[in-house]
Design an enzyme around this catalytic site. Structure first.
Site, PDB file in Angstrom:
ATOM      1  N   GLU A  69      41.551  48.477  34.451  1.00  0.00           N
ATOM      2  CA  GLU A  69      40.988  47.300  33.576  1.00  0.00           C
ATOM      3  C   GLU A  69      40.309  48.116  32.158  1.00  0.00           C
ATOM      4  O   GLU A  69      40.343  47.349  31.279  1.00  0.00           O
ATOM      5  CB  GLU A  69      39.981  46.389  34.433  1.00  0.00           C
ATOM      6  CG  GLU A  69      40.687  45.829  35.469  1.00  0.00           C
ATOM      7  CD  GLU A  69      41.536  44.695  34.831  1.00  0.00           C
ATOM      8  OE1 GLU A  69      42.646  44.844  34.205  1.00  0.00           O
ATOM      9  OE2 GLU A  69      41.253  43.427  35.369  1.00  0.00           O
ATOM     10  N   THR A 109      42.180  40.940  24.899  1.00  0.00           N
ATOM     11  CA  THR A 109      40.967  40.826  25.790  1.00  0.00           C
ATOM     12  C   THR A 109      39.700  41.381  24.796  1.00  0.00           C
ATOM     13  O   THR A 109      38.635  40.925  24.850  1.00  0.00           O
ATOM     14  CB  THR A 109      41.048  41.474  27.102  1.00  0.00           C
ATOM     15  OG1 THR A 109      42.318  41.103  27.904  1.00  0.00           O
ATOM     16  CG2 THR A 109      39.896  41.331  27.853  1.00  0.00           C
TER      17      THR A 109
END
Lengths: 307, 307
Positions: B128, B181
């Site tokens: 991530e 993101t």
């Protein structure tokens, strides 16, 4: 029935990560109140013992709450309210909430319970508005409902009752100094960092989980406050030292009760609570500040009818 | 055993009031991965189908997560990773999390499970970090653990598994537009009002209570986001209209999935979920945006071994 005597409990609100939304009800600290019907169509505060508080109905939190409730019902019955204050005003353990919640609870009983206990919360909140300028619910809700109360929403008002792990005990130290709730709110920053807010809601979610699972260690780890405690604790003499003492004596968590100056230590079981209480007493008695110290279980019932 | 085939599920993170701390695992949307031991002492991404993603190990989230895990173990075994991406990159339903979590889960299995599944979370988080610059856990945790995962704390990392009410269903709309993101984080304000933060944590506490009590209505009332949704929703075409459609069709709640552009509707039961899905489809097909639409139960198991 035209008279009722009740025990109206102290409460610990602003429970660390649950600032403004989470409170719990204490078992052996509380006011006693006698409420009687009168034939005058008015609400009177006929006696206050234990504290020097206004007898004028509109300046007294019990009076204001009672009047708000009766006005909403459209009921002109009058009541006399006698209050034996065992909870000191300005202590941070819900003194105003006990009076306000007690008044509406008792009147509701005397009138044959036109409302459920949880429906009384908004009227008790009117007492809080008078006391602090802010109609918060996290003292009056646990006073009325017992156990742990979570205020999900203020508009519209929605309060949840959460489970109470059996072995929880609360030690409360009340340093006898004055911090007005109004002042204590004034020093809060009106904006907070997103990062700290995320930490706070992660902890509150975990705290709720801990209550459902009676996970005492998780309860303790979650009892943190990144936002309000760092600001308000400076108003409380020896806060950091007390927190350290609580931790050294294996308290689950430690924080400010309400808007202070009282502080609370959550403990598991009587033995641990006694140990934490002794250690706090030992430390504080060497300081030049008078104090009161309470040890209580969590009161799951809320207000109790004495006679 | 020197090869394993797994299903690695999509996840919905940033669940409204649970921004950055709460996610859940989906049942019928996910990648398939085959991980095999090799004799080269290196981690290779040997094949990616379904999406155009980097094969270089250090640029691939699965590769980075796998290497972080093996380095921590001090294990020099090499692995080949084949990924059949069914979750589109940049969808907002945990595409990078599925690859990263899948890689560490499979390697742990092939090595005889030196770690528990929850201990794998920090390594999957390294994927991530590569994908978004932020090692968040609210996708990889539910991908690995199944159900609802709450991140109580990042430092130290502590993740709780929360109960899953049986009748919950999730409808996910993925408008085929790109929101990175990284960009989606950049538009967030770094400070928030105390008042809104209090509302947010009141809702999150209530949401956790709703999961423990299978209180669907409370779950729905609590699924609100005062802080992030108002900012990020402007990046999602027809967000307000979609939210209105979800409400009109009795969805429990509606919000942004992850950092978007996907949106989710939580529903009670298959019938309601089908109705909400149809209504969203009907509305969105008239717009000039391609989309995918999923209906899923909550996957309580997490990653599944296929062979």
């Amino acid at each position: 029935m035209n008279q009722i005597k009740i025990f109206s409990p102290a409460t610990v609100a602003n429970l660390s990560c649950g600032f403004d939304v989470l409170g719990c009800c204490l078992d052996n600290v509380g006011d006693e109140m006698i409420i009687s019907e009168n034939s005058l169509q008015e609400v009177r505060i006929t006696s206050i013992t234990g504290q020097d508080l206004p007898l004028e109905t509109d300046k007294n939190v019990a009076g204001v709450a009672a009047k708000a409730f009766l006005a909403d019902l459209g009921n002109s019955q009058g009541f006399d309210i006698e209050i034996d204050k065992k909870i000191k005003a300005g202590s941070g353990i819900g003194s105003s909430a006990a009076s306000a919640a007690g008044a509406v609870f008792a009147i509701n009983k005397l009138l044959g319970e036109p409302l459920s206990v949880s429906e009384l919360i908004p009227f008790a909140m009117e007492g809080e508005r008078l006391a602090s300028g802010n109609a918060h619910a996290d003292n009056v809700a646990p006073a009325l409902l017992g156990g742990f109360s979570l205020v999900r929403s203020y508009e519209p008002l929605e309060v949840l009752s959460l489970p109470t792990p059996e072995e929880l005990r609360v030690v409360v130290l009340h340093p006898l100094i004055e911090i007005k709730t109004k002042d204590s709110r004034a020093i809060l920053r009106q904006s907070v960092s997103l990062k700290k807010a995320i930490t706070q809601w992660g902890n509150l979610g975990a705290l709720v989980s801990a209550l459902y699972t009676s996970n005492y260690d998780l309860f303790g780890r979650s009892l943190q406050d990144e936002i309000v405690e760092p600001v308000r604790s400076i108003l409380i003499p020896y806060f950091d030292e007390l927190k350290k003492i609580a931790a050294e004596n294996a308290a689950l968590g430690f924080g400010i009760s309400g808007s202070g100056p009282s502080v609370y230590a959550m403990c598991r079981g009587d033995e641990n609570a006694e140990k934490v209480k002794s250690a706090i007493k030992e430390f504080y008695k060497s300081k030049a500040i008078d104090f009161e110290l309470h040890l209580s279980g969590i009161n799951k019932e809320g207000i109790k009818i004495l006679s």
